[in-house]
Motif scaffolding. Structure first.
Motif, mmCIF file in Angstrom:
data_model
loop_
_atom_site.group_PDB
_atom_site.id
_atom_site.type_symbol
_atom_site.label_atom_id
_atom_site.label_comp_id
_atom_site.label_asym_id
_atom_site.label_seq_id
_atom_site.Cartn_x
_atom_site.Cartn_y
_atom_site.Cartn_z
ATOM 1 N N ASP A 81 0.855 -1.191 0.000
ATOM 2 C CA ASP A 81 0.000 0.000 0.000
ATOM 3 C C ASP A 81 0.888 1.237 0.000
ATOM 4 O OD1 ASP A 81 -1.680 2.127 0.557
ATOM 5 O OD2 ASP A 81 -2.625 1.192 2.306
ATOM 6 N N PRO A 82 0.896 2.015 -1.090
ATOM 7 C CA PRO A 82 1.770 3.195 -1.147
ATOM 8 C C PRO A 82 1.389 4.274 -0.136
ATOM 9 C CG PRO A 82 0.320 3.122 -3.048
ATOM 10 C CD PRO A 82 0.105 1.842 -2.285
ATOM 11 N N GLY A 83 0.184 4.219 0.410
ATOM 12 C CA GLY A 83 -0.249 5.201 1.391
ATOM 13 C C GLY A 83 0.133 4.847 2.825
ATOM 14 N N MET A 84 0.658 3.629 3.036
ATOM 15 C CA MET A 84 1.028 3.191 4.385
ATOM 16 C C MET A 84 2.285 3.936 4.830
ATOM 17 S SD MET A 84 0.481 1.272 6.996
ATOM 18 C CE MET A 84 -0.370 -0.259 6.771
ATOM 19 N N ARG A 85 2.250 4.507 6.021
ATOM 20 C CA ARG A 85 3.382 5.243 6.578
ATOM 21 C C ARG A 85 3.828 4.564 7.863
ATOM 22 N NH1 ARG A 85 3.980 6.488 2.211
ATOM 23 N NH2 ARG A 85 3.303 8.400 1.245
ATOM 24 N N TRP A 86 4.902 3.788 7.767
ATOM 25 C CA TRP A 86 5.472 3.121 8.924
ATOM 26 C C TRP A 86 6.267 4.134 9.732
ATOM 27 C CZ3 TRP A 86 3.714 -1.564 9.949
ATOM 28 C CH2 TRP A 86 3.157 -2.311 8.907
ATOM 29 N N THR A 87 6.119 4.096 11.053
ATOM 30 C CA THR A 87 6.728 5.133 11.886
ATOM 31 C C THR A 87 7.719 4.610 12.916
ATOM 32 O OG1 THR A 87 4.855 5.054 13.422
ATOM 33 C CG2 THR A 87 4.736 6.655 11.615
ATOM 34 N N GLY A 88 7.856 3.307 13.086
ATOM 35 C CA GLY A 88 8.838 2.824 14.041
ATOM 36 C C GLY A 88 8.762 1.336 14.291
ATOM 37 N N LEU A 89 9.864 0.806 14.785
ATOM 38 C CA LEU A 89 9.982 -0.619 15.056
ATOM 39 C C LEU A 89 10.526 -0.808 16.465
ATOM 40 C CD1 LEU A 89 10.016 -3.599 14.058
ATOM 41 C CD2 LEU A 89 12.384 -3.181 13.336
ATOM 42 N N GLU A 90 9.900 -1.698 17.209
ATOM 43 C CA GLU A 90 10.376 -2.063 18.539
ATOM 44 C C GLU A 90 10.512 -3.577 18.589
ATOM 45 O OE1 GLU A 90 9.086 -1.661 23.249
ATOM 46 O OE2 GLU A 90 7.664 -1.095 21.688
ATOM 47 N N ILE A 91 11.709 -4.064 18.879
ATOM 48 C CA ILE A 91 11.935 -5.494 19.055
ATOM 49 C C ILE A 91 11.585 -5.831 20.499
ATOM 50 C CG2 ILE A 91 13.629 -7.377 18.983
ATOM 51 C CD1 ILE A 91 12.997 -6.091 16.218
ATOM 52 N N LEU A 92 10.628 -6.734 20.676
ATOM 53 C CA LEU A 92 10.153 -7.095 22.013
ATOM 54 C C LEU A 92 10.866 -8.307 22.578
ATOM 55 C CD1 LEU A 92 6.344 -6.606 21.327
ATOM 56 C CD2 LEU A 92 7.940 -4.983 22.376
ATOM 57 N N ALA A 93 11.186 -9.284 21.726
ATOM 58 C CA ALA A 93 11.853 -10.506 22.180
ATOM 59 C C ALA A 93 12.457 -11.220 20.987
ATOM 60 C CB ALA A 93 10.859 -11.428 22.892
ATOM 61 N N THR A 94 13.513 -11.993 21.256
ATOM 62 C CA THR A 94 14.105 -12.844 20.227
ATOM 63 C C THR A 94 14.330 -14.220 20.825
ATOM 64 O OG1 THR A 94 16.369 -12.235 20.808
ATOM 65 C CG2 THR A 94 15.299 -10.909 19.109
ATOM 66 N N GLY A 95 14.326 -15.219 19.980
ATOM 67 C CA GLY A 95 14.632 -16.583 20.391
ATOM 68 C C GLY A 95 15.480 -17.234 19.321
ATOM 69 N N ASP A 96 16.649 -17.714 19.710
ATOM 70 C CA ASP A 96 17.594 -18.319 18.774
ATOM 71 C C ASP A 96 17.859 -17.336 17.626
ATOM 72 O OD1 ASP A 96 17.619 -20.496 20.480
ATOM 73 O OD2 ASP A 96 16.219 -21.676 19.293
ATOM 74 N N GLY A 97 18.053 -17.836 16.409
ATOM 75 C CA GLY A 97 18.212 -16.951 15.264
ATOM 76 C C GLY A 97 19.593 -16.353 15.081
ATOM 77 N N THR A 98 20.631 -16.947 15.715
ATOM 78 C CA THR A 98 21.990 -16.442 15.536
ATOM 79 C C THR A 98 22.732 -17.322 14.530
ATOM 80 O OG1 THR A 98 23.067 -17.786 17.239
ATOM 81 C CG2 THR A 98 21.986 -15.738 17.970
ATOM 82 N N ALA A 99 24.005 -17.082 14.374
ATOM 83 C CA ALA A 99 24.834 -17.877 13.463
ATOM 84 C C ALA A 99 24.884 -19.346 13.875
ATOM 85 C CB ALA A 99 26.245 -17.304 13.415
ATOM 86 N N PHE A 100 24.544 -19.655 15.120
ATOM 87 C CA PHE A 100 24.600 -21.019 15.627
ATOM 88 C C PHE A 100 23.278 -21.771 15.507
ATOM 89 C CE2 PHE A 100 27.647 -18.427 18.007
ATOM 90 C CZ PHE A 100 28.819 -19.056 17.615
ATOM 91 N N HIS A 101 22.263 -21.134 14.927
ATOM 92 C CA HIS A 101 20.929 -21.734 14.858
ATOM 93 C C HIS A 101 20.453 -21.897 13.413
ATOM 94 C CE1 HIS A 101 20.979 -19.590 18.825
ATOM 95 N NE2 HIS A 101 20.672 -20.815 19.189
ATOM 96 N N THR A 102 19.447 -22.743 13.246
ATOM 97 C CA THR A 102 18.812 -22.898 11.930
ATOM 98 C C THR A 102 17.403 -22.326 11.919
ATOM 99 O OG1 THR A 102 18.065 -25.122 12.508
ATOM 100 C CG2 THR A 102 20.158 -24.938 11.317
ATOM 101 N N VAL A 103 16.876 -22.030 13.110
ATOM 102 C CA VAL A 103 15.565 -21.399 13.234
ATOM 103 C C VAL A 103 15.655 -20.278 14.253
ATOM 104 C CG1 VAL A 103 14.278 -23.485 12.611
ATOM 105 C CG2 VAL A 103 14.750 -23.002 15.013
#
Length: 139
Positions: A81-103
Motif C-alpha cells: 500500500d503506497p499510502g502506508m506510513r510506517w513510523t517505528g519498530l520495537e523489538i520485544l523478544a528474540t529466540g535463537d536466530g543467531t549464526a549457531f541456529h537454523t531457526v
C-alpha cells in the motif's frame, strides 16, 4: 522453542538522524539494511533480517520482501500500500536466530500512522540464508 525476552532500547519510533536506517539502529541506511536490500550482504541473524524486512516495507521494496520469504510460504506476488506510513519498530523478544541456529523467532511491534502491528515471526535458514517463514499475532 523458548523465547528469551529482551526489551529493545535500540529502536526509537522514528530515526532521528537524516539518512538513519528505518529499522531504528543508529547506522546510516546504506550501511545497515540498505546493504541487504542491494544484495551487497545478507542478514547474519533472524533479528537483522526482521529489521531489514521492516525497512523494506518502509522503502516499498517488495522484491526484497519476496526474496527473503521462505519458498514454501512465499506468496506469488506482493502489493504494498503506497499510502502506508510506517513510523517505528520495537523489538520485544528474540529466540535463537543467531549464526549457531537454523531457526529463530522475533517478536516485534511495528508502528504505522494510526496504529501498530504486533507479531511473533518465525525464521529459518535456507541454503545458509535467513528467510521469513510466517508469524502469529500474540494477544
Amino acid at each position: 522453542m523458548e523465547v528469551m525476552s529482551r526489551r529493545s532500547v535500540r529502536s526509537p519510533s522514528t530515526p532521528k538522524t537524516p539518512g538513519a536506517c528505518p529499522c531504528g539502529l543508529s547506522e546510516p541506511y546504506d550501511r545497515c539494511c540498505g546493504s541487504y536490500h542491494s544484495g551487497a550482504g545478507a542478514a547474519p541473524t533472524a533479528e537483522a533480517l526482521m529489521r531489514s524486512r521492516y525497512s523494506a516495507f518502509v522503502k516499498g521494496d517488495a522484491a526484497y520482501l519476496l526474496r527473503t520469504w521462505h519458498p514454501r510460504t512465499r506468496p506469488a506476488r506482493l502489493e504494498l500500500d503506497p499510502g502506508m506510513r510506517w513510523t517505528g519498530l520495537e523489538i520485544l523478544a528474540t529466540g535463537d536466530g543467531t549464526a549457531f541456529h537454523t531457526v529463530g523467532t522475533v517478536e516485534f511491534r511495528a508502528s504505522y500512522r494510526g496504529g501498530s502491528l504486533h507479531e511473533r515471526s518465525r525464521f529459518e535458514r535456507v541454503d545458509g540464508a535467513w528467510v521469513y517463514v510466517d508469524g502469529d499475532f500474540p494477544e
